[in-house]
Design an enzyme around this catalytic site. Structure first.
Site: not given
Length: 379
Positions: A171, A231, A83, A366, A8
């Protein structure tokens, strides 16, 4: 024992997990390389962190594979879950990473320049290290592909929507996991209207009804919505036009919006919320003020998307661990039935609500979503 590895890759870290290959994979060990750059370090299970010095994504993955090889002790890695942040309009479920699929995913890199190239470089390195293993891509955008059209489009000439200029949301692996936990442990809440706030170095919010994504704060790229570590979050496109008129190139603007903005840009100190919370600088306080204000604003918007709110879930590194951010993000939200229980919040308890609307803290996973996707394909 056959093993499954998950990779990931984020903008500043790589998380990984090693699982026993079963219909419900058993976690053997998890870890990550964090602080990619001049002072990266490898964290493996409960072992002390190991400083690995200057490391980009490729060097970090090399360190991870060495660590995994030592743990595997000759056991065969038969599948690897990756991912992949952007699957475009085409990939709405996990997919085998064939050369043709990888070529199509590479074409999406302009939509996620901070992540997609790193995600795909992980695949290249893993293919070289484990040429016989099954390689499965799991897409952050896939969870959001069922959005109503009004939550999927921009008010641009319609031909651009047909060309793929639309709101994708991200996400998705995290939201998929949270939806599964709600279905298992809070079935009535799962069936209702829930906003999930994934707050980390990247941050977004998802409006779910019946465990399905109805709306997202993120759009075409992973820049939109909430401010993040580096960001910008929501930005008037006129600001970009203004910067262009001032002579900034597309590459300069891209670098600024992806790597120099957000908490880092607002504070001038750090992208790390832990550093900002521990700072006395007024700029740090202002950056946090803006961060929690935008959470409250987007929370109101997501509740409007759903036509009400039956529950709020926090997850992600900040969402799971920063009690002060959770508390401040719900100040003034009594009209939605949201009120923090201070002691439970400070203890990072699972249930931290003290009002009519439940507030939960659920650690996301995840990597398990990826491991499950690989296990399904191995059957």
């Amino acid at each position: 024992m056959a093993l499954i590895l998950t990779l990931n890759a984020g903008s500043s870290s790589i998380k990984f997990g090693l699982y026993g290959a079963a219909s419900e994979p058993d976690l053997l060990v998890e870890g990550q390389v964090e602080n990619l750059g001049p002072a990266a370090r490898l964290m493996l299970g409960d072992d002390p962190a190991v400083e690995i010095g200057a490391a980009d994504h490729t060097a970090a993955l090399t360190a991870i594979l060495r660590a995994v090889d030592a743990i595997a002790e000759g056991q065969r890695i038969v599948g690897i879950g990756h991912r992949i942040i952007h699957g475009g309009t085409e990939f709405d479920a996990p997919a085998r990473l064939t050369p043709d699929v990888l070529q199509r995913l590479a074409a999406l890199a302009p939509l996620a320049p901070l992540h997609q190239p790193h995600n795909l470089s992980m695949v290249d390195t893993a293919l070289a290290a484990f040429p016989d293993a099954l390689q499965i891509g799991c897409f952050d955008t896939a969870f959001h592909r069922g959005h109503p059209w009004v939550n999927d489009t921009f008010a641009l000439p319609r031909r651009f929507y047909d060309e793929g200029v639309r709101r994708y949301g991200f996400h998705g692996l995290s939201y998929d996991y949270i939806a599964g936990v709600l279905a298992r442990d809070w079935p009535a809440l799962h069936a209702g209207r829930v906003v999930v706030a994934h707050l980390g170095n990247g941050a977004s919010m998802c409006a779910m009804r019946g465990g399905k994504s109805i709306g997202s704060t993120m759009g075409l790229s992973a820049l939109d919505g909430l401010p993040m570590g580096t960001r910008c979050g929501q930005l008037d496109p006129g600001a970009v036009l203004y910067l262009m008129d001032r002579g900034l190139s597309a590459d300069q603007i891209k670098t600024m919006l992806y790597e120099e903005s957000g908490l880092k840009g607002l504070s001038g100190i750090s992208h790390d919320m832990r550093t900002l919370l521990g700072s006395d600088a007024p700029e740090a306080a202002e950056a946090i003020d803006y961060y929690v204000f935008r959470i409250r604003r987007e929370l109101g918007a997501m509740s409007a998307v759903l036509g009400g709110l039956d529950g709020l879930v926090f997850c992600g590194g900040i969402g799971e661990n920063a009690a002060e951010i959770r508390a401040r993000a719900t100040v003034g939200m009594d009209y939605l039935g949201l009120r923090i229980a201070r002691e439970a919040n400070d203890a990072n308890a699972i249930s931290i609500g003290d009002g009519a609307t439940p507030i939960l803290v659920i650690p996301t996973d995840e990597e398990r979503i990826m491991a499950r996707a690989v296990a399904v394909e191995l059957v």
